[in-house]
Design a protein around this motif. Structure first.
Motif, PDB file in Angstrom:
ATOM      1  N   GLU A 119       0.858  -1.189   0.000  1.00  0.00           N
ATOM      2  CA  GLU A 119       0.000   0.000   0.000  1.00  0.00           C
ATOM      3  C   GLU A 119       0.896   1.242   0.000  1.00  0.00           C
ATOM      4  O   GLU A 119       1.863   1.302   0.742  1.00  0.00           O
ATOM      5  N   GLY A 120       0.570   2.215  -0.831  1.00  0.00           N
ATOM      6  CA  GLY A 120       1.403   3.403  -0.916  1.00  0.00           C
ATOM      7  C   GLY A 120       2.525   3.215  -1.922  1.00  0.00           C
ATOM      8  O   GLY A 120       2.351   2.588  -2.965  1.00  0.00           O
ATOM      9  N   VAL A 129       9.904   6.528   4.874  1.00  0.00           N
ATOM     10  CA  VAL A 129      10.005   5.151   5.352  1.00  0.00           C
ATOM     11  C   VAL A 129       8.795   4.356   4.887  1.00  0.00           C
ATOM     12  O   VAL A 129       7.727   4.919   4.613  1.00  0.00           O
ATOM     13  N   ILE A 130       8.983   3.044   4.805  1.00  0.00           N
ATOM     14  CA  ILE A 130       7.856   2.121   4.626  1.00  0.00           C
ATOM     15  C   ILE A 130       7.760   1.291   5.894  1.00  0.00           C
ATOM     16  O   ILE A 130       8.762   0.974   6.529  1.00  0.00           O
ATOM     17  N   ALA A 131       6.542   0.970   6.278  1.00  0.00           N
ATOM     18  CA  ALA A 131       6.316   0.384   7.595  1.00  0.00           C
ATOM     19  C   ALA A 131       5.585  -0.952   7.523  1.00  0.00           C
ATOM     20  O   ALA A 131       4.838  -1.220   6.574  1.00  0.00           O
ATOM     21  N   LYS A 136      -0.549  -0.454  11.552  1.00  0.00           N
ATOM     22  CA  LYS A 136      -1.866   0.124  11.285  1.00  0.00           C
ATOM     23  C   LYS A 136      -2.768   0.034  12.506  1.00  0.00           C
ATOM     24  O   LYS A 136      -3.533   0.958  12.807  1.00  0.00           O
ATOM     25  N   SER A 137      -2.690  -1.091  13.196  1.00  0.00           N
ATOM     26  CA  SER A 137      -3.533  -1.275  14.386  1.00  0.00           C
ATOM     27  C   SER A 137      -3.144  -0.346  15.517  1.00  0.00           C
ATOM     28  O   SER A 137      -3.897  -0.175  16.477  1.00  0.00           O
ATOM     29  N   GLU A 138      -1.957   0.255  15.416  1.00  0.00           N
ATOM     30  CA  GLU A 138      -1.501   1.208  16.430  1.00  0.00           C
ATOM     31  C   GLU A 138      -1.795   2.650  16.015  1.00  0.00           C
ATOM     32  O   GLU A 138      -1.343   3.592  16.669  1.00  0.00           O
ATOM     33  N   ILE A 161       4.163  -2.446   4.122  1.00  0.00           N
ATOM     34  CA  ILE A 161       4.584  -3.753   3.619  1.00  0.00           C
ATOM     35  C   ILE A 161       3.898  -4.838   4.441  1.00  0.00           C
ATOM     36  O   ILE A 161       3.217  -4.538   5.434  1.00  0.00           O
ATOM     37  N   ALA A 162       4.043  -6.077   4.040  1.00  0.00           N
ATOM     38  CA  ALA A 162       3.471  -7.189   4.807  1.00  0.00           C
ATOM     39  C   ALA A 162       4.048  -7.195   6.220  1.00  0.00           C
ATOM     40  O   ALA A 162       5.133  -6.666   6.461  1.00  0.00           O
ATOM     41  N   SER A 163       3.316  -7.784   7.127  1.00  0.00           N
ATOM     42  CA  SER A 163       3.732  -7.808   8.534  1.00  0.00           C
ATOM     43  C   SER A 163       5.193  -8.234   8.671  1.00  0.00           C
ATOM     44  O   SER A 163       5.604  -9.279   8.167  1.00  0.00           O
TER      45      SER A 163
END
Length: 355
Positions: A119-120, A129-131, A136-138, A161-163
């Motif tokens: 996403e993004g 940065v990519i996270a 997201k839950s935070e 990115i993926a978890s």
């Protein structure tokens, strides 16, 4: 099997209680297995996504990425199919008055460990940065400006990115220019050739480097040395092993009591010509049925529980591991029944019927 099944049908409550106890123990074993797998994932998720064979660190770092500091020119001493430099630091990210422990990784955007952006977009400019999507839950979203502890610079999240978590902390990826500014501040210009290690893909880990100051560590060995990883796994595995032993003891006690209560019946059956082997097979078959049903119900309840647990609970069920534990559980229960089999074999028909 005929004798075993008919006795279960005629004494439903008695065998229901035994199955219930086995089901509860099996449920606890499966849940602990899921917890162990989940906690392992929290520690190693980011490393697994690198799809690497080894990591090169300084020899004195004791397999710790954070403790390894080297110059980029050390790459000239490496021989591998793919080499990706990496920098890493742990920090606290402040976002919208919320604080979150994170692990910041510096990588090159064209390296093989660059994660796919779901996403993004990927980072291109300094302080982007990519996270990990777990953030997201935070409350983290694309466009958020994040400040890390110990730095006055703001980072902008441009993609997810993926978890990916490293030693429990969610991961942020950025470029080396950003990393140097965050880590060294105004002195970044004098430290812009330092990094923590190299991630490599190679068929021969032992041939990656001949530099006496560097050490090529297989990825699994590196993961095993993550703080608390081995101790945590060992603790949970010991709990699972003890529960398996306890299940064998439970089965042994229950079946022995039932066998003692039926000594006269077994004696009569032996006097009628029924062999000890037949009676022994009946007890083993009975144990198999009870253990199998208990394991099946326990597995179903564990998987059902996992569906309703909040994301904050790190439980991940690995079906092959669960099935392996289930098979071991049944085998251990059968071994526990052998104590009753020994009692049956020793029954003297004349004494049992009062002769």
């Amino acid at each position: 099997m005929f004798l075993a099944w008919n006795e279960i049908r005629r004494n439903k409550l008695r065998f229901f209680l035994i199955t219930g106890v086995l089901m509860l123990v099996a449920y606890l074993v499966f849940f602990l297995s899921g917890l162990a797998t989940g906690l392992q994932t929290l520690n190693r998720e980011a490393v697994d996504r690198w799809d690497a064979d080894a990591i090169v660190l300084t020899d004195e770092a004791d397999k710790s990425l954070a403790q390894s500091i080297m110059l980029r020119e050390k790459e000239d001493n490496l021989k591998a199919d793919q080499i990706a430099p990496i920098g890493q630091l742990n920090a606290i990210a402040n976002n919208k008055d919320e604080k979150q422990n994170i692990s910041l990784f510096a990588i090159e955007s064209d390296s093989f460990i660059m994660p796919e952006v779901l996403e993004g977009k990927a980072f291109k400019n300094k302080f982007e940065v990519i996270a990990s999507e777990t953030l997201k839950s935070e409350g983290f979203t694309i466009g958020d400006r994040v400040k890390l502890s110990g730095s006055d610079d703001d980072l902008t999240i441009v993609g997810f990115i993926a978890s990916a978590r490293f030693n429990v902390a969610p991961v942020l990826y950025t470029d080396f220019d950003t990393f140097y500014s965050i880590k060294y501040g105004e002195t970044s210009e004098t430290n812009n050739t330092k990094l923590n290690g190299f991630i490599v893909q190679s068929n021969d880990v032992n041939a990656i480097t001949t530099d006496s100051e560097l050490e090529a560590i297989p990825i699994e060995s590196f993961i095993e040395k993550l703080p608390g990883y081995s101790e945590q796994n060992m603790t949970l595995n010991f709990m699972i092993y003890f529960l398996l032993i306890i299940s064998a003891v439970i089965v042994a006690i229950f079946l022995y009591v039932l066998t003692v209560q039926k000594i006269n019946i077994f004696g009569v059956m032996k006097a009628q010509g029924i062999s000890s082997a037949y009676l022994a097979r009946s007890v083993v078959a009975q144990t198999f049925i009870l253990a199998f049903v208990g394991v099946a119900i326990g597995l179903g309840l564990a998987l059902l529980t996992g569906m309703f647990l909040p994301d904050a609970v790190p439980v991940t069920f690995d079906l092959p591991i669960l099935l392996t534990y289930g098979a071991i559980f049944v085998i251990v229960a059968i071994l526990g029944s052998l104590f009753s089999v020994r009692t049956i074999v020793k029954i003297d028909p004349l004494k049992a019927i009062g002769g």
